[in-house]
Design a protein around this motif. Structure first.
Motif, PDB file in Angstrom:
ATOM      1  N   GLN A 166       0.840  -1.191   0.000  1.00 20.43           N
ATOM      2  CA  GLN A 166       0.000   0.000   0.000  1.00 20.43           C
ATOM      3  C   GLN A 166       0.884   1.253   0.000  1.00 20.43           C
ATOM      4  O   GLN A 166       2.072   1.188   0.318  1.00 20.43           O
ATOM      5  CB  GLN A 166      -0.900   0.024   1.252  1.00 20.43           C
ATOM      6  N   ARG A 168      -0.444  -6.001   1.880  1.00 20.96           N
ATOM      7  CA  ARG A 168      -1.682  -6.777   1.735  1.00 20.96           C
ATOM      8  C   ARG A 168      -1.329  -8.140   1.150  1.00 20.96           C
ATOM      9  O   ARG A 168      -0.575  -8.229   0.183  1.00 20.96           O
ATOM     10  CB  ARG A 168      -2.632  -6.109   0.749  1.00 20.96           C
ATOM     11  N   TRP A 204      -3.293 -11.998   0.080  1.00 24.84           N
ATOM     12  CA  TRP A 204      -4.527 -12.757  -0.080  1.00 24.84           C
ATOM     13  C   TRP A 204      -4.214 -14.231  -0.281  1.00 24.84           C
ATOM     14  O   TRP A 204      -3.227 -14.583  -0.916  1.00 24.84           O
ATOM     15  CB  TRP A 204      -5.285 -12.306  -1.321  1.00 24.84           C
ATOM     16  N   ARG A 262      -7.977 -11.662   3.230  1.00 23.26           N
ATOM     17  CA  ARG A 262      -6.980 -10.601   3.067  1.00 23.26           C
ATOM     18  C   ARG A 262      -6.380 -10.328   4.435  1.00 23.26           C
ATOM     19  O   ARG A 262      -7.105 -10.124   5.408  1.00 23.26           O
ATOM     20  CB  ARG A 262      -7.596  -9.316   2.553  1.00 23.26           C
ATOM     21  N   ILE A 287      -3.580  -7.820   6.316  1.00 23.89           N
ATOM     22  CA  ILE A 287      -2.783  -6.606   6.171  1.00 23.89           C
ATOM     23  C   ILE A 287      -1.752  -6.573   7.280  1.00 23.89           C
ATOM     24  O   ILE A 287      -2.097  -6.664   8.468  1.00 23.89           O
ATOM     25  CB  ILE A 287      -3.669  -5.348   6.191  1.00 23.89           C
ATOM     26  N   ASP A 313     -12.344 -11.023   1.844  1.00 26.24           N
ATOM     27  CA  ASP A 313     -12.464  -9.973   0.838  1.00 26.24           C
ATOM     28  C   ASP A 313     -13.421 -10.441  -0.257  1.00 26.24           C
ATOM     29  O   ASP A 313     -13.057 -11.239  -1.111  1.00 26.24           O
ATOM     30  CB  ASP A 313     -11.072  -9.675   0.270  1.00 26.24           C
TER      31      ASP A 313
END
Length: 78
Positions: free
Chosen positions: A37, A43, A45, A56, A58, A72
């Motif tokens: 980000q 992030r 997945w 997801r 983070i 997600d």
């Protein structure tokens, strides 16, 4: 695993409480996709087969501290 206070707080929500630590660990170690980000957070997945959904996770910039984890609904594997 290390967690932010935000993660510990949001994990109390009914829609997040059932997310297992092993699913989070699996996602961190076996992501199908990773993005950085603009704020430096990471992030990741992974598909959780038992749920048939993509989780997801983070992480903070250190790559270790978990800031958030949720299923997600909008993620599509390419």
């Amino acid at each position: 695993m290390k967690y932010t206070q935000y993660f510990l707080y949001t994990r109390q929500r009914p829609d997040r409480a059932y997310i297992k630590d092993e699913w989070i660990d699996f996602t961190i170690k076996n992501p199908v996709q990773t993005q950085i980000q603009s704020d430096g957070r990471i992030r990741k997945w992974a598909k959780i087969e038992e749920e048939g959904k993509y989780l997801r996770v983070i992480l903070l910039e250190d790559g270790e501290t978990i800031h958030n984890a949720f299923f997600d609904r909008d993620f599509k594997e390419v």
